[in-house]
Write a protein that holds these residues in place. Structure first.
Motif, PDB file in Angstrom:
ATOM      1  N   ASP A 198       0.538  -1.185  -0.498  1.00  0.00           N
ATOM      2  CA  ASP A 198       0.079  -0.101  -0.010  1.00  0.00           C
ATOM      3  C   ASP A 198       1.032   1.399  -0.312  1.00  0.00           C
ATOM      4  O   ASP A 198       0.405   2.366  -0.570  1.00  0.00           O
ATOM      5  N   THR A 199       2.396   1.305   0.351  1.00  0.00           N
ATOM      6  CA  THR A 199       2.957   2.284   0.296  1.00  0.00           C
ATOM      7  C   THR A 199       3.402   2.539  -1.619  1.00  0.00           C
ATOM      8  O   THR A 199       2.891   2.503  -2.567  1.00  0.00           O
ATOM      9  N   ASP A 200       2.944   4.104  -1.201  1.00  0.00           N
ATOM     10  CA  ASP A 200       2.030   4.771  -2.468  1.00  0.00           C
ATOM     11  C   ASP A 200       1.768   6.804  -2.177  1.00  0.00           C
ATOM     12  O   ASP A 200       1.925   6.959  -0.780  1.00  0.00           O
ATOM     13  N   MET A 201       2.038   7.543  -2.911  1.00  0.00           N
ATOM     14  CA  MET A 201       1.715   8.017  -2.775  1.00  0.00           C
ATOM     15  C   MET A 201      -0.345   8.685  -3.184  1.00  0.00           C
ATOM     16  O   MET A 201      -0.416   8.294  -4.406  1.00  0.00           O
ATOM     17  N   TYR A 202      -1.025   9.436  -2.118  1.00  0.00           N
ATOM     18  CA  TYR A 202      -2.482   8.582  -2.199  1.00  0.00           C
ATOM     19  C   TYR A 202      -2.697   9.609  -3.168  1.00  0.00           C
ATOM     20  O   TYR A 202      -2.088  11.370  -1.824  1.00  0.00           O
ATOM     21  N   TYR A 203      -3.787  10.704  -3.992  1.00  0.00           N
ATOM     22  CA  TYR A 203      -3.911  11.880  -4.412  1.00  0.00           C
ATOM     23  C   TYR A 203      -5.184  11.619  -4.255  1.00  0.00           C
ATOM     24  O   TYR A 203      -5.965  10.513  -4.177  1.00  0.00           O
ATOM     25  N   THR A 258     -10.924   5.246 -12.610  1.00  0.00           N
ATOM     26  CA  THR A 258     -10.083   6.056 -13.858  1.00  0.00           C
ATOM     27  C   THR A 258      -9.573   7.296 -13.501  1.00  0.00           C
ATOM     28  O   THR A 258     -10.691   7.868 -13.560  1.00  0.00           O
ATOM     29  N   ALA A 259      -8.354   7.558 -13.973  1.00  0.00           N
ATOM     30  CA  ALA A 259      -7.573   8.215 -13.578  1.00  0.00           C
ATOM     31  C   ALA A 259      -8.066   9.573 -14.495  1.00  0.00           C
ATOM     32  O   ALA A 259      -8.540  11.109 -14.614  1.00  0.00           O
ATOM     33  N   TYR A 260      -8.464   9.191 -15.507  1.00  0.00           N
ATOM     34  CA  TYR A 260      -8.801  10.407 -17.461  1.00  0.00           C
ATOM     35  C   TYR A 260      -9.963  10.384 -17.339  1.00  0.00           C
ATOM     36  O   TYR A 260     -10.687  11.644 -17.356  1.00  0.00           O
ATOM     37  N   ASP A 261     -11.193   9.908 -15.688  1.00  0.00           N
ATOM     38  CA  ASP A 261     -12.212  10.853 -15.990  1.00  0.00           C
ATOM     39  C   ASP A 261     -12.161  12.052 -14.669  1.00  0.00           C
ATOM     40  O   ASP A 261     -13.698  12.506 -14.262  1.00  0.00           O
ATOM     41  N   TYR A 262     -11.303  12.056 -14.241  1.00  0.00           N
ATOM     42  CA  TYR A 262     -11.422  12.801 -12.604  1.00  0.00           C
ATOM     43  C   TYR A 262     -10.677  14.856 -13.224  1.00  0.00           C
ATOM     44  O   TYR A 262      -9.522  14.516 -14.522  1.00  0.00           O
ATOM     45  N   ASN A 263     -10.950  15.460 -13.294  1.00  0.00           N
ATOM     46  CA  ASN A 263     -10.013  16.955 -14.130  1.00  0.00           C
ATOM     47  C   ASN A 263      -9.412  17.529 -12.768  1.00  0.00           C
ATOM     48  O   ASN A 263      -8.818  18.221 -13.604  1.00  0.00           O
ATOM     49  N   TYR A 264      -9.993  17.525 -12.235  1.00  0.00           N
ATOM     50  CA  TYR A 264      -8.684  18.190 -11.148  1.00  0.00           C
ATOM     51  C   TYR A 264      -8.541  17.576  -9.749  1.00  0.00           C
ATOM     52  O   TYR A 264      -8.892  16.139  -9.447  1.00  0.00           O
ATOM     53  N   TRP A 265      -7.216  17.305  -9.505  1.00  0.00           N
ATOM     54  CA  TRP A 265      -5.729  16.682  -8.791  1.00  0.00           C
ATOM     55  C   TRP A 265      -5.516  17.847  -7.098  1.00  0.00           C
ATOM     56  O   TRP A 265      -5.445  18.809  -7.378  1.00  0.00           O
ATOM     57  N   GLY A 266      -4.946  16.921  -5.943  1.00  0.00           N
ATOM     58  CA  GLY A 266      -4.555  17.316  -5.024  1.00  0.00           C
ATOM     59  C   GLY A 266      -3.303  17.070  -5.308  1.00  0.00           C
ATOM     60  O   GLY A 266      -2.860  16.451  -6.687  1.00  0.00           O
ATOM     61  N   GLN A 267      -2.163  17.457  -4.388  1.00  0.00           N
ATOM     62  CA  GLN A 267      -0.780  17.695  -4.183  1.00  0.00           C
ATOM     63  C   GLN A 267      -0.168  15.775  -3.980  1.00  0.00           C
ATOM     64  O   GLN A 267       1.399  15.930  -4.615  1.00  0.00           O
TER      65      GLN A 267
END
Length: 125
Positions: free
Chosen positions: A89-94, A109-118
């Protein structure tokens, strides 16, 4: 639109963490908020998503039974409770937002999302 993740840290195998995604600049219902994770060199993987103001969450197979996504409408914040953590589970979580979901369905699916946190780093050892 701003999404701010927090709560990531280093934990031991079997431990728990609760990640937070505080949203601003968007309405507090009628969106999809998703949690994704990514390691260097790998594709961003959907973990869980929720239709804000709704009831049905969505989980990746890797998250079912261990992770729980929830929301606090008043705070416009979405949480990811992670239990029984493993080194995998080690990862960067967004967290990410889809402001125009179709039919209240929240894809993973990531391409369905328009806005992202850091992102917030989770390390399990």
């Amino acid at each position: 639109v701003q999404l701010v993740e927090s709560g990531g840290e280093s934990v031991q195998t079997g431990g728990s963490l609760k990640l937070s995604c505080a949203a601003s600049g968007i309405r507090n219902s009628g969106n999809c908020i998703g949690w994704f994770r990514q390691s260097p060199g790998k594709e961003r993987e959907g973990v869980a998503a929720i239709y804000t103001g709704g009831k049905n969450p969505y989980y990746a197979n890797s998250a079912k039974g261990r992770f729980t996504i929830s929301q606090d409408i008043r705070k416009n914040t979405v949480y990811l409770q992670m239990n029984s953590l493993k080194p995998g589970d080690t990862d960067m979580y967004y967290c990410a937002a889809n402001l125009a979901p179709i039919g209240r369905l929240c894809p993973l699916t990531a391409y369905d999302y328009n806005y992202w946190g850091q992102g917030t780093q989770v390390t399990v050892s």
